[in-house]
Design an enzyme around this catalytic site. Sequence first.
Site, PDB file in Angstrom:
ATOM      1  N   LYS A 125      -2.624  -7.866  -7.978  1.00 32.56           N
ATOM      2  CA  LYS A 125      -3.441  -7.818  -6.755  1.00 32.56           C
ATOM      3  C   LYS A 125      -2.882  -6.665  -5.914  1.00 32.56           C
ATOM      4  O   LYS A 125      -1.859  -6.805  -5.241  1.00 32.56           O
ATOM      5  CB  LYS A 125      -3.325  -9.157  -6.017  1.00 32.56           C
ATOM      6  CG  LYS A 125      -3.550  -9.131  -4.508  1.00 32.56           C
ATOM      7  CD  LYS A 125      -4.955  -8.787  -4.098  1.00 32.56           C
ATOM      8  CE  LYS A 125      -5.070  -8.805  -2.574  1.00 32.56           C
ATOM      9  NZ  LYS A 125      -4.586  -7.567  -1.939  1.00 32.56           N
ATOM     10  N   PRO A 126      -3.546  -5.500  -5.965  1.00 31.77           N
ATOM     11  CA  PRO A 126      -3.062  -4.394  -5.139  1.00 31.77           C
ATOM     12  C   PRO A 126      -3.457  -4.618  -3.685  1.00 31.77           C
ATOM     13  O   PRO A 126      -4.316  -5.451  -3.394  1.00 31.77           O
ATOM     14  CB  PRO A 126      -3.798  -3.185  -5.719  1.00 31.77           C
ATOM     15  CG  PRO A 126      -5.028  -3.731  -6.345  1.00 31.77           C
ATOM     16  CD  PRO A 126      -4.761  -5.174  -6.715  1.00 31.77           C
TER      17      PRO A 126
ATOM     18  N   CYS B 213      10.165   1.073   1.951  1.00 32.00           N
ATOM     19  CA  CYS B 213      11.002  -0.069   2.365  1.00 32.00           C
ATOM     20  C   CYS B 213      12.467   0.349   2.461  1.00 32.00           C
ATOM     21  O   CYS B 213      13.208  -0.190   3.262  1.00 32.00           O
ATOM     22  CB  CYS B 213      10.817  -1.246   1.427  1.00 32.00           C
ATOM     23  SG  CYS B 213      10.980  -0.829  -0.312  1.00 32.00           S
TER      24      CYS B 213
ATOM     25  N   SER C 172       5.553  -7.341   3.487  1.00 31.86           N
ATOM     26  CA  SER C 172       6.283  -7.674   4.709  1.00 31.86           C
ATOM     27  C   SER C 172       7.017  -9.013   4.548  1.00 31.86           C
ATOM     28  O   SER C 172       6.615  -9.877   3.757  1.00 31.86           O
ATOM     29  CB  SER C 172       5.315  -7.756   5.882  1.00 31.86           C
ATOM     30  OG  SER C 172       4.398  -8.800   5.665  1.00 31.86           O
TER      31      SER C 172
ATOM     32  N   GLU D 282      10.296  -8.774  -2.662  1.00 28.77           N
ATOM     33  CA  GLU D 282      10.874  -7.516  -2.179  1.00 28.77           C
ATOM     34  C   GLU D 282      10.257  -7.262  -0.814  1.00 28.77           C
ATOM     35  O   GLU D 282       9.075  -6.923  -0.717  1.00 28.77           O
ATOM     36  CB  GLU D 282      10.524  -6.357  -3.133  1.00 28.77           C
ATOM     37  CG  GLU D 282      11.096  -6.511  -4.520  1.00 28.77           C
ATOM     38  CD  GLU D 282      12.614  -6.468  -4.562  1.00 28.77           C
ATOM     39  OE1 GLU D 282      13.225  -5.945  -3.608  1.00 28.77           O
ATOM     40  OE2 GLU D 282      13.172  -6.972  -5.541  1.00 28.77           O
ATOM     41  N   LEU D 283      11.058  -7.403   0.228  1.00 27.15           N
ATOM     42  CA  LEU D 283      10.475  -7.413   1.584  1.00 27.15           C
ATOM     43  C   LEU D 283      10.932  -6.209   2.406  1.00 27.15           C
ATOM     44  O   LEU D 283      11.363  -5.210   1.857  1.00 27.15           O
ATOM     45  CB  LEU D 283      10.806  -8.747   2.254  1.00 27.15           C
ATOM     46  CG  LEU D 283      10.441  -9.980   1.407  1.00 27.15           C
ATOM     47  CD1 LEU D 283      10.892 -11.262   2.072  1.00 27.15           C
ATOM     48  CD2 LEU D 283       8.953 -10.020   1.097  1.00 27.15           C
TER      49      LEU D 283
ATOM     50  N   TRP E 149       0.802  -1.217   0.000  1.00 23.52           N
ATOM     51  CA  TRP E 149       0.000   0.000   0.000  1.00 23.52           C
ATOM     52  C   TRP E 149       0.837   1.270   0.000  1.00 23.52           C
ATOM     53  O   TRP E 149       0.308   2.362  -0.123  1.00 23.52           O
ATOM     54  CB  TRP E 149      -0.940   0.016   1.217  1.00 23.52           C
ATOM     55  CG  TRP E 149      -0.312  -0.508   2.494  1.00 23.52           C
ATOM     56  CD1 TRP E 149      -0.472  -1.755   3.019  1.00 23.52           C
ATOM     57  CD2 TRP E 149       0.591   0.176   3.381  1.00 23.52           C
ATOM     58  NE1 TRP E 149       0.264  -1.890   4.170  1.00 23.52           N
ATOM     59  CE2 TRP E 149       0.928  -0.723   4.424  1.00 23.52           C
ATOM     60  CE3 TRP E 149       1.141   1.455   3.403  1.00 23.52           C
ATOM     61  CZ2 TRP E 149       1.788  -0.382   5.464  1.00 23.52           C
ATOM     62  CZ3 TRP E 149       2.005   1.798   4.444  1.00 23.52           C
ATOM     63  CH2 TRP E 149       2.306   0.885   5.446  1.00 23.52           C
ATOM     64  N   ASN E 150       2.146   1.164   0.177  1.00 20.30           N
ATOM     65  CA  ASN E 150       2.922   2.397   0.379  1.00 20.30           C
ATOM     66  C   ASN E 150       3.177   3.179  -0.908  1.00 20.30           C
ATOM     67  O   ASN E 150       3.270   4.397  -0.883  1.00 20.30           O
ATOM     68  CB  ASN E 150       4.238   2.110   1.124  1.00 20.30           C
ATOM     69  CG  ASN E 150       5.069   1.031   0.480  1.00 20.30           C
ATOM     70  OD1 ASN E 150       4.593   0.310  -0.388  1.00 20.30           O
ATOM     71  ND2 ASN E 150       6.301   0.913   0.904  1.00 20.30           N
TER      72      ASN E 150
ATOM     73  N   GLU F 113      11.234  -3.325  11.685  1.00 17.67           N
ATOM     74  CA  GLU F 113      10.838  -2.310  10.712  1.00 17.67           C
ATOM     75  C   GLU F 113       9.737  -1.440  11.324  1.00 17.67           C
ATOM     76  O   GLU F 113       8.666  -1.933  11.672  1.00 17.67           O
ATOM     77  CB  GLU F 113      10.331  -2.990   9.440  1.00 17.67           C
ATOM     78  CG  GLU F 113      10.106  -2.020   8.315  1.00 17.67           C
ATOM     79  CD  GLU F 113       9.793  -2.714   6.989  1.00 17.67           C
ATOM     80  OE1 GLU F 113       9.047  -3.712   6.986  1.00 17.67           O
ATOM     81  OE2 GLU F 113      10.293  -2.227   5.957  1.00 17.67           O
TER      82      GLU F 113
HETATM   83  P1  NDP Z   1       1.603  -7.497   3.721  1.00 18.73           P
HETATM   84  O1  NDP Z   1       2.944  -8.015   3.409  1.00 18.73           O
HETATM   85  O2  NDP Z   1       0.744  -8.288   4.615  1.00 18.73           O
HETATM   86  O3  NDP Z   1       0.767  -7.281   2.368  1.00 18.73           O
HETATM   87  C1  NDP Z   1       1.320  -7.078   1.082  1.00 18.73           C
HETATM   88  C2  NDP Z   1       0.365  -7.610   0.037  1.00 18.73           C
HETATM   89  O4  NDP Z   1       0.175  -9.015   0.191  1.00 18.73           O
HETATM   90  C3  NDP Z   1      -1.032  -7.007   0.097  1.00 18.73           C
HETATM   91  O5  NDP Z   1      -1.567  -6.882  -1.199  1.00 18.73           O
HETATM   92  C4  NDP Z   1      -1.792  -8.060   0.876  1.00 18.73           C
HETATM   93  O6  NDP Z   1      -3.169  -7.993   0.689  1.00 18.73           O
HETATM   94  C5  NDP Z   1      -1.220  -9.325   0.299  1.00 18.73           C
HETATM   95  N1  NDP Z   1      -1.386 -10.510   1.130  1.00 18.73           N
HETATM   96  C6  NDP Z   1      -1.645 -10.596   2.463  1.00 18.73           C
HETATM   97  N2  NDP Z   1      -1.677 -11.894   2.857  1.00 18.73           N
HETATM   98  C7  NDP Z   1      -1.412 -12.634   1.758  1.00 18.73           C
HETATM   99  C8  NDP Z   1      -1.280 -14.034   1.506  1.00 18.73           C
HETATM  100  N3  NDP Z   1      -1.426 -14.944   2.485  1.00 18.73           N
HETATM  101  N4  NDP Z   1      -0.996 -14.444   0.258  1.00 18.73           N
HETATM  102  C9  NDP Z   1      -0.818 -13.551  -0.735  1.00 18.73           C
HETATM  103  N5  NDP Z   1      -0.942 -12.227  -0.571  1.00 18.73           N
HETATM  104  C10 NDP Z   1      -1.225 -11.764   0.659  1.00 18.73           C
HETATM  105  O7  NDP Z   1       1.782  -6.051   4.221  1.00 18.73           O
HETATM  106  P2  NDP Z   1       0.906  -5.252   5.248  1.00 18.73           P
HETATM  107  O8  NDP Z   1       0.077  -4.357   4.469  1.00 18.73           O
HETATM  108  O9  NDP Z   1       0.164  -6.133   6.196  1.00 18.73           O
HETATM  109  O10 NDP Z   1       2.023  -4.480   6.053  1.00 18.73           O
HETATM  110  C11 NDP Z   1       2.689  -5.138   7.099  1.00 18.73           C
HETATM  111  C12 NDP Z   1       4.114  -4.664   7.236  1.00 18.73           C
HETATM  112  O11 NDP Z   1       4.820  -4.897   6.033  1.00 18.73           O
HETATM  113  C13 NDP Z   1       4.248  -3.181   7.469  1.00 18.73           C
HETATM  114  O12 NDP Z   1       4.113  -2.916   8.826  1.00 18.73           O
HETATM  115  C14 NDP Z   1       5.625  -2.887   6.927  1.00 18.73           C
HETATM  116  O13 NDP Z   1       6.551  -3.096   7.961  1.00 18.73           O
HETATM  117  C15 NDP Z   1       5.828  -3.934   5.852  1.00 18.73           C
HETATM  118  N6  NDP Z   1       5.646  -3.429   4.494  1.00 18.73           N
HETATM  119  C16 NDP Z   1       6.736  -3.429   3.671  1.00 18.73           C
HETATM  120  C17 NDP Z   1       6.632  -2.936   2.391  1.00 18.73           C
HETATM  121  C18 NDP Z   1       7.784  -2.900   1.450  1.00 18.73           C
HETATM  122  O14 NDP Z   1       7.776  -2.099   0.521  1.00 18.73           O
HETATM  123  N7  NDP Z   1       8.769  -3.753   1.607  1.00 18.73           N
HETATM  124  C19 NDP Z   1       5.371  -2.384   1.887  1.00 18.73           C
HETATM  125  C20 NDP Z   1       4.270  -2.483   2.816  1.00 18.73           C
HETATM  126  C21 NDP Z   1       4.435  -2.987   4.064  1.00 18.73           C
HETATM  127  P3  NDP Z   1      -4.071  -7.118   1.717  1.00 18.73           P
HETATM  128  O15 NDP Z   1      -3.437  -5.760   1.824  1.00 18.73           O
HETATM  129  O16 NDP Z   1      -5.360  -7.099   1.022  1.00 18.73           O
HETATM  130  O17 NDP Z   1      -4.026  -7.874   3.030  1.00 18.73           O
END
Ligand code: NDP
Length: 517
Positions: free
Chosen positions: A180-181, A286, A231, A252-253, A156-157, A385
């Site tokens: 899948k956003p 990130c 994440s 990319e985590l 979402w960022n 993080e």
């Molecule tokens: P997530 O990693 O949970 O979500 C990222 C994407 O994966 C979203 O589209 C999410 O959908 C989807 N998703 C969730 N569960 C599954 C699954 N089991 N299988 C496949 N896809 C899935 O990130 P969060 O939004 O929960 O953020 C959590 C933490 O991640 C933050 O606190 C931050 O620390 C980190 N983060 C890191 C980012 C980066 O750029 N590296 C970007 C964003 C967050 P949905 O949103 O609909 O749940």
Amino acid sequence: MAGTEEQAAPEAAATNGHQAGQVPVENPATGEVVAHVPNLSADEVRDMAKRGRAAQPGWEALGFAGRARVMLRMQKWLLDNAERVIQTIVKETGKSWEDAQLAEISYGANAFGFWAKNAEKYLGDEKVKSSAVLVKGKKLMVRYRPLGLIGVIGPWNYPLTNSFGDCIPALMAGNSVILKPSEITPLTSMLMLEGLRECGMPENVFQVATGYGETGAALVDEVDMIMFTGSTATGKKVMQKAAETLTPVSLELGGKDPMIVLSDADLERAANAATYYSMQNSGQTCISVERVFVEEPIYDEFVAKVTEKVKAIRQGDPSGGAGTVEVGSMTFPKQVDIVEKHVNDALAKGAKALTGGHRGSGKGYYFEPTVLVDVTPEMDCMREETFGPTLPIMKVRDAEEAIRLANDSPYGLAASVFSKDVGRGEAVARRIEAGAVCVNDAMLNYSAIELPMGGWKASGLGHRHGAGGIRKYCAQQALLVSRFNMKRDLHMFPYTKKNTDRLMKAFRFLWGRGKRD
Ligand code: NDP
């Protein structure tokens, strides 16, 4: 949307109340629901995948030039519609106008042109020369073929840069793509779908699967490759699920990016960079600066400069447009709780907040830009993080201690080093365990799409950008063509002593001549 040939644009999807099977999209700067999008089921994702697979061969057949035409039209479309795209990004993320313009519009516009121009260079047939004796005189080639249907799961960022941005090379390689956003920010992706349609993208080559995490999990089962950003915890789940079908993944985590300020640094530049690269996008990047190590002699001056600059940040609802706020709201409501937990943990363990330290009151999701000092490596704010507008700063004895602490992390995404002696800065940079290190800069490596971008350790697997950033969407095929052929080659049956001796002579001639140490 699913089950029909056409996908709805954001406005069309918007309604006023919550609906069953729908995902409400909130403006995090105000807390208002601004749209609803469908929550797709696993069956609907499967149908989408069928349509994507059916559309792919026609798209591949267009060739690089045909696909590039669509991308270059889209590059223009993005700039012609920049205001509307920025408004959509701001509305669903709460970020400032400039954050949307600089890190999303400029990235997107550059990326359409970059991949349109360079895809063929990275994916064209490559002639190979070999030192193997048995293939002398034969034509050897590496060939790249699109994998078919790619699933991109985005966070979402940065709804344009991080989610949609990865679709561009996947499409240019000749794949169809389902994006899948994040459930929090689906509107920008749907707007990109609308733009691509207007620019002549054939139907179903690019589709958007809106929904919650379950929709993302369903997508993993349907595609030939998954590009995931988010994440580390969810990345592991995605990889585990993909393992069931041996589907390749690129991840990319998260990161806990360190900045090292050496005693000979230009302090004004270092302080500006620390402030900007930790607070921009409300710290939800990130590769944002998440912790700073400063050599003792300049620590006090650096902290004073940063504190003054962070205090001057204007934070608030970004809907006023350009030039109104530096820092908007946070995007993900739960993220405010994480930031608050990290700050409170630090304060409880003896750290001090020189400015900020609290969540915002009133509507929307805000956390004050915060500078933390007297932090220790054991605190959550220095280990996990935070992904928020916080900047913990720690004093270190020397560069050696800074390097040791910077590397003492499960993450290894990016880092930065500041020194007027660029040779010394580069020497320190080379000792940091991270996928990217900037000297006297931070984060800007991301904008150079020529450079590979990817994490070490728990920060990821694979790369976006550079040659690897498009080749990962392809299967590699090794081609060997024998043009001048004997009826029977020397090494074939039957084995004879005469032939065996001849081959040994040839091996010695090729590899056995000359003296060795
Ligand atoms: P997530 O990693 O949970 O979500 C990222 C994407 O994966 C979203 O589209 C999410 O959908 C989807 N998703 C969730 N569960 C599954 C699954 N089991 N299988 C496949 N896809 C899935 O990130 P969060 O939004 O929960 O953020 C959590 C933490 O991640 C933050 O606190 C931050 O620390 C980190 N983060 C890191 C980012 C980066 O750029 N590296 C970007 C964003 C967050 P949905 O949103 O609909 O749940």
